[in-house]
Design a protein around this motif. Structure first.
Motif, short mmCIF file in Angstrom:
data_model
loop_
_atom_site.label_atom_id
_atom_site.label_comp_id
_atom_site.label_asym_id
_atom_site.label_seq_id
_atom_site.Cartn_x
_atom_site.Cartn_y
_atom_site.Cartn_z
N ASN A 75 -4.88 -14.44 -44.97
CA ASN A 75 -6.21 -13.89 -44.74
C ASN A 75 -6.27 -13.27 -43.35
N ARG A 76 -6.67 -12.01 -43.32
CA ARG A 76 -6.81 -11.32 -42.03
C ARG A 76 -8.20 -11.57 -41.49
N ASP A 77 -8.30 -12.25 -40.41
CA ASP A 77 -9.57 -12.53 -39.77
C ASP A 77 -9.88 -11.39 -38.82
N SER A 78 -11.15 -11.05 -38.66
CA SER A 78 -11.52 -9.93 -37.79
C SER A 78 -11.21 -10.22 -36.33
N GLY A 136 2.83 -3.90 -28.24
CA GLY A 136 2.79 -3.03 -27.06
C GLY A 136 2.69 -3.83 -25.77
N LEU A 137 1.85 -4.87 -25.77
CA LEU A 137 1.73 -5.71 -24.58
C LEU A 137 3.03 -6.47 -24.30
N SER A 161 -4.32 -7.35 -33.16
CA SER A 161 -3.60 -6.28 -33.82
C SER A 161 -2.12 -6.44 -33.51
N PRO A 162 -1.24 -6.39 -34.51
CA PRO A 162 0.19 -6.52 -34.22
C PRO A 162 0.69 -5.37 -33.34
#
Length: 132
Positions: free
Chosen positions: A2-5, A15-16, A9-10
């Motif tokens: 389940n993707r939670d809001s 990037g970080l 973000s991958p």
């Protein structure tokens, strides 16, 4: 899954992580990695049981068992992953990944142990082969 809001973000997380790698080279002049930390941890544990044997092992003379910046980096990864999972609401204790249970069932303890062991050997072999 389940993707939670509130999940990261991958792309942002990747990037970080890349920026951390770049800045570690620019600022400290060193690449970061984790496999040497596992070897050093094994050496620290070995020192508890047989410090005289450790001094006889050429590898542990080269890679001294100690707590250094890289070892603390690995601890930071564990703490950071826990904090990120808790703050995103995606943390859960789970003994068996859903994907594994769907594919192989829940009674495959022996198969899981063999696959995990082989995966660990391959991963550590590759990391040590790359001197990472």
């Amino acid at each position: 899954m389940n993707r939670d809001s509130t999940a990261w973000s991958p792309y942002l997380a990747g990037g970080l992580a890349g920026l951390v790698g770049v800045f570690s080279v620019l600022i400290a002049g060193q690449y970061f990695g984790a496999s040497t930390s596992f070897v050093r941890t094994a050496g620290l544990i070995e020192q508890l049981f047989g410090p005289e044997r450790l001094a006889q092992m050429d590898y542990f003379v080269k890679v001294a068992p100690k707590i250094d910046w890289q070892w603390m980096f690995v601890v930071g990864i564990l703490i950071g992953a826990f904090v990120a999972a808790r703050t995103s609401g995606s943390f859960k204790l789970q003994m068996l990944p859903d994907m594994w249970a769907a594919r192989f069932g829940t009674n495959s303890i022996g198969l899981r142990a063999v696959v995990a062991f082989i995966g660990g050997v391959v991963a550590m072999f590759g990391a040590r082969l790359a001197d990472g």
